[in-house]
Design a protein around this motif. Sequence first.
Motif, PDB file in Angstrom:
ATOM      1  N   PRO A   9      -5.785  -6.096  13.313  1.00 38.63           N
ATOM      2  CA  PRO A   9      -6.837  -6.558  12.412  1.00 38.63           C
ATOM      3  C   PRO A   9      -6.284  -7.263  11.188  1.00 38.63           C
ATOM      4  O   PRO A   9      -6.964  -8.066  10.570  1.00 38.63           O
ATOM      5  N   ARG A  10      -5.029  -6.984  10.831  1.00 40.71           N
ATOM      6  CA  ARG A  10      -4.455  -7.567   9.629  1.00 40.71           C
ATOM      7  C   ARG A  10      -3.860  -8.941   9.880  1.00 40.71           C
ATOM      8  O   ARG A  10      -3.333  -9.564   8.984  1.00 40.71           O
ATOM      9  N   ILE A  15     -10.072 -11.489  15.299  1.00 41.14           N
ATOM     10  CA  ILE A  15      -9.927 -10.458  16.319  1.00 41.14           C
ATOM     11  C   ILE A  15     -10.517 -10.905  17.655  1.00 41.14           C
ATOM     12  O   ILE A  15      -9.947 -10.646  18.705  1.00 41.14           O
TER      13      ILE A  15
ATOM     14  N   ILE B 186      -8.558  -3.394   1.984  1.00 42.18           N
ATOM     15  CA  ILE B 186      -8.952  -4.563   2.755  1.00 42.18           C
ATOM     16  C   ILE B 186      -8.761  -4.336   4.256  1.00 42.18           C
ATOM     17  O   ILE B 186      -9.576  -4.731   5.067  1.00 42.18           O
ATOM     18  N   GLY B 187      -7.699  -3.638   4.632  1.00 44.24           N
ATOM     19  CA  GLY B 187      -7.400  -3.423   6.044  1.00 44.24           C
ATOM     20  C   GLY B 187      -8.538  -2.752   6.804  1.00 44.24           C
ATOM     21  O   GLY B 187      -8.820  -3.099   7.948  1.00 44.24           O
ATOM     22  N   GLU B 190     -11.392  -5.184   7.213  1.00 43.91           N
ATOM     23  CA  GLU B 190     -11.024  -6.190   8.189  1.00 43.91           C
ATOM     24  C   GLU B 190     -11.265  -5.692   9.620  1.00 43.91           C
ATOM     25  O   GLU B 190     -11.575  -6.452  10.515  1.00 43.91           O
ATOM     26  N   GLU B 281      -6.556 -10.417   3.002  1.00 43.50           N
ATOM     27  CA  GLU B 281      -5.896 -10.209   1.721  1.00 43.50           C
ATOM     28  C   GLU B 281      -5.327 -11.539   1.200  1.00 43.50           C
ATOM     29  O   GLU B 281      -5.483 -11.888   0.035  1.00 43.50           O
TER      30      GLU B 281
END
Lengths: 134, 301
Positions: A9-10, A15, B186-187, B190, B281
Amino acid sequence: MPAIFTVDPRSGVPIYLQLIEQVKRSVAIGALADGEQLPTVKALALDLTINPNTVARAYRELERDQVIETSPGRGSFIRANGAGASSKQAVSAMAATSLDNAIREAKAVGLTRTDLNALFEDALARWFPKKENA
Amino acid sequence: MSTISIRDLTKTYNATPAVQDLSLDVEPGSVFGLLGPNGAGKTTTFKCMLGLAQPSNGTILYEGEPLTPARFETLSYVPEKSVLYDWMTVGQHLEMQRRAFARFDGKRAAELMNLFSLDPKKRVRNLSKGMRTMVALVMAFSTQPEILVLDEPTSGLDPINQRAVLNLLVDAAARGVTVVFSSHQIGQVERAADTIAILQRGRLLLSGAVDDLKAGWKIVEGIFPDDRFAINGIASDPRVHRVDRAGRIVRLSVEREAGAVGAALQAVGAESVREVDLNLEDIFLNAVDPKSEAGAYLEAR
């Protein structure tokens, strides 16, 4: 539930695109067979802890690309015909992009066409040893 | 029609604006993540949404109408600060919830108690901060809500329970529930959210679908033959938010149409151009003008 899907997800890659890429790759290398059932949207969303709308979007686009087919009430399946071809195409496109990126980087640091050719021949020799010259 | 529509919301406390000119739309069935550092205005926005604070200006509509008592029944709110009673047991809190909400679902409550390994006989005073949060979440999720508003639902939880809570949000969304939650991580946003808004000092900094933001924002990096290059008007292109130069490299933070901006770099002599993806981010950091208040905040961090 095939444990072959993972998402980051980062990552800067959306996604749903990560999922599409992984399904196509799995089909291309045969990890997902013709007619194989995919997890439901909800099951995959919970398994990966991602938004169900994101999974639904990936499935919609895979259906549009004729990789999967969804029948209401039964679920989503890898298409028996055509999934392989379009997935292979997608994976070759990914490979072409990777190659392109590598060449751009090499060129930017000053490698010449001859240097790159030598590198490429070396890599080919490693991946396609003389015996299986097919 | 949007499930929740916030228009020009301003809330001022003693002449200090906590939220200013905020407009947001929460679409049905979406998971909407509200991001921002402490003091950004997230909690104030929630309070105004729930009628717990009176907006100084602006409107908040639910499917086009103001919050009605009937709508309120279908809405669950978990505030950031625990509102549980220290002297009561967990079970007594659930009993209170059962009496207050006609839609209370005892079976669901029991499932969730089990999921979080909560003991109904324990008194709240003997619970850790994380366990209190979980009790509040069990209460909120057991009234069959159609709209969930959760203020920092994962704060104070260990990673396993954080994941369990995020999965509750995912599960709720899969059932068609509209979720609005805030977080400063934020993670997590997300992962679970499909739409986000970033607040900074009461103002909206950035909002949109997570996937669209990621697809749009890029770093466009151009490498020139030497360091004497000029990028002409590209720096003032409205799509370009930031320009960083070092030697023969220039990096542009681009909001959309990275391809066109890359082509413009090539047109002024870049010999190699590439696009780098940005996560939320990075997008946040790049959206912030370094000369603004938000930029100063980031610098100071």
